[in-house]
Structures are given as C-alpha cells and as structure tokens.
Design an enzyme around this catalytic site. Structure first.
Site, PDB file in Angstrom:
ATOM      1  N   ARG A  99       0.970  -1.151  -0.034  1.00  0.00           N
ATOM      2  CA  ARG A  99       0.111  -0.033   0.192  1.00  0.00           C
ATOM      3  C   ARG A  99       1.046   1.302   0.100  1.00  0.00           C
ATOM      4  NH1 ARG A  99      -4.642  -0.206   4.534  1.00  0.00           N
ATOM      5  NH2 ARG A  99      -2.873   0.536   5.819  1.00  0.00           N
ATOM      6  N   LYS A 113      -2.535   6.486   2.120  1.00  0.00           N
ATOM      7  CA  LYS A 113      -2.309   7.191   3.405  1.00  0.00           C
ATOM      8  C   LYS A 113      -1.442   8.363   3.194  1.00  0.00           C
ATOM      9  CE  LYS A 113      -3.140   4.419   7.113  1.00  0.00           C
ATOM     10  NZ  LYS A 113      -4.333   4.206   7.501  1.00  0.00           N
TER      11      LYS A 113
END
Ligand SMILES: *Cc1c(COP(=O)(O)O)cnc(C)c1O
Length: 341
Positions: free
Chosen positions: A82, A184
């Site tokens: 990620r 994020k």
C-alpha cells in the site's frame, strides 16, 4: 531483554519517544543503505516539498507479543504494497517492499523493550512514513526523500474501551479534491482534521463520510472502515474507490467467511440500509474493531439493536478471532503472522 516499566494496561493512543528509529535517504536517484538512529528530530529546509505541497505519505501497523513470548507483526507485506501504491500516486520513489519489511524488523528489534507484554491490552504501533525533503517552489515533486519508521507503545484508539461509539453523518467531504482516497497521504488527513475536531466538539466520537457525488452511499470514517452485521447474520462492508483499503477489513472478510462461516458481502452500502443492520463496527489497525452503537443523521438517531451497551455478539466473535490470530492464540492463514524475534 528488560521491558520498560510502563503502566501498559492504561496506555492511551498517544506518542511516546523511544530510543531508536529507522532512516533511509533518497538522493541522486537512489536509496542509501538505511540505518537505525537515535535522533527523533528532523531538520529540513523551510521550502521542503513536505511543507509546501504536503508531499508526504505514511503507513500504520502493529507489533504484538504472542502467548509464547515471540514478537510478531501482522501482514506487513500489505503495508509495504500500500505504501508503494501511495508513493506512485504522489510521485515519490518507491521504497522497495522487501526493504520495507526489513526496516520494520530492524526498528522493532531495536525497540524490543517497548513492545507491550502478552495480555497487557497494549501493542507497539509502527509508523512508516516518507516525505519530500529538498526545496520545491513550483508545483512539482521533490527530488530528494526521506523514509523513516518510528514506533510507540499504544492502548485503545477510542477512550472507554469496548463501550460503543456514537458517530454522526458528516457534512464535510474528507478527500482532497483530486481523488486521493486510496492512499495514506498527509493531505487527505489534513482535510479530515476540521470535521473530526468539529465532531468531538459536538459530542461525537467520529464522522461517517458518505460518497461525495451522491451522498447516498456509506464510505468510512476518518481512520477506519465500516463493517455491518445484518439481522440474519451476514457480514457486509462497503465497497468504494474512495475508501482506504484497510488491511484489517480485508482480513476480517477472510475471518468472517473462513473462520466463522458467515456470508460476506463486499458491495456498495446505501445509507438508507443502515436501519436494517443489527451490528456496526469500525475496523482498522488502530481501531481494531470498535463497536458503534448509534449514528446521528442530523438529529435522526439510528441505533443498532445489539451493540448499544456493549459489543454485539457477532462483532465480538470477529474481534476475538482476529486478535486471537494476531496474538498467536489461533492459527492464522499462511503468511498473516510475521515473526520478528
Ligand atoms: C489506516 C486507515 C484505515 C484502516 O486501515 P488498516 O490497514 O486496517 O489499518 C481505514 N481508513 C482510513 C482512512 C485509514 O487511514
């Protein structure tokens, strides 16, 4: 190894400076070897890309002490992946996935005295992050970057333990205006600070964000995905391109189906469906699974029948199974529990 003398059972979700952190720098097109260092401060030029255009991303995972005294973390390969996705979306060089896992191992080993003991209720939160460090004044990506990881021991994310939360439907959209929902990155979270402060001021624990285009589908909260249990025991979780792909949620989908035998539905969830659910929870590395008792939609209260006083029965089973796997009490699927030492 002597553990730190902390009141583990009463830790909140806060930052505490530990002795060691990991740092690697990117310059002239390549990453250096990286090292464990002791200085917790960062000195950067006033015009660094991180300050001017918020070119910064992060990850979050935890280390646990298992019943037999090992220190492990949970699916760090998915955090590495990620972070790679975040890097690509925000025009940063990728910190190689195998080096990400190695760096996590190094920093946890160096700070082993800070990993909370088994059964204490606390865990070691691990925060990898990366930022553009050289000066940038035109809108463009930096050429130099720093990748860092610090760790800090933490207790529950929401105060009050397993007491169900009250959240509200937010009038604010949290995403930055360029569709950055899958990463994020600093900017997304900066945009969620006003809604969260406003919610707390008005007595709510969190915001439920709806899809910004139609405001008719459930998305997530500021730092956790939603899970719902239907009255006939199905596991439902929202699907959307602007929800952060939670590793906890993806793991719970497997736990629900393979360990608890529930039917799992990963699909769009209409806001109008909320009245039909029996249980609601927030899930994430920090939130683990935090039960939601009530959602306030501009004065109309949606209450979940099981879960007003304590965690609902199915949510509790999911919680016990997931944390059982993470703490080594229940055998997890291949590769989920990553031994560090
Ligand atoms: C971190 C985060 C989550 C949870 O993801 P995990 O991988 O389970 O920790 C969910 N939503 C947002 C917005 C997040 O920042």
């Amino acid at each position: 190894m002597e553990k730190k003398n902390l009141d583990w059972a009463n830790l909140g979700f806060g930052y505490m400076t530990t002795e060691y952190r990991y740092v690697s720098n990117y310059k002239n097109g390549k990453w250096d070897d990286g090292a464990i260092v002791t200085d917790s401060d960062i000195t950067l030029n006033e015009c660094a890309a991180v300050f001017q255009y918020a070119q910064t991303i992060f990850e979050g995972l935890k280390a646990y002490t298992t019943e037999n005294g090992e220190i492990v973390c949970f699916r760090p390969d998915l955090n590495a992946q990620r972070m790679k996705d975040s890097s690509e979306r925000i025009e940063m060089p990728v910190f190689p996935e195998e080096r990400f896992i190695d760096a996590v191992e190094q920093v946890v080993k160096a700070n082993a005295a800070w990993v909370p003991p088994f059964g204490s209720g606390a865990t070691l939160y691990i925060r990898p992050y990366m930022m553009g460090t050289n000066s940038v004044i035109g809108v463009k990506p930096a050429e130099e970057y720093q990748f860092r990881i610090f760790v800090t021991p933490v207790g529950p994310y929401f105060k009050g333990g397993a007491k169900p939360l009250t959240i509200r439907v937010s009038d604010f959209d949290r995403a930055a205006p360029h569709g950055t929902g899958h990463i994020k990155a600093g900017l997304n979270y900066a945009m969620s600070l006003h809604p969260i402060v406003d919610a707390h001021k008005k007595g709510y624990d969190e915001n439920m964000y709806l899809d910004p285009a139609s405001r008719s589908f459930v998305e997530e909260t500021g730092g956790a995905n939603f899970i719902f249990i239907t009255k006939d025991g199905k596991f439902v979780t929202p699907k959307s391109d602007s929800i952060l792909p939670s590793i906890t949620r993806r793991s719970l989908m497997v736990v629900a189906e393979k360990y608890l035998g529930l039917t799992v539905e990963h699909r769009q969830v209409k806001f109008s469906e909320l009245d039909d659910f029996a249980e609601c929870g927030l899930c994430g590395t920090a939130a683990v699974i935090s039960p939601v008792g009530k959602i306030d939609d501009h004065g109309r209260e949606i209450c979940f029948p099981s879960g007003m006083e304590e965690m609902g029965p199915v949510t509790k089973k999911l919680y016990d199974t997931l944390t059982g796997i993470q703490m080594g009490e229940i055998e997890g699927p291949e590769g989920w529990v990553h031994k560090i030492m």
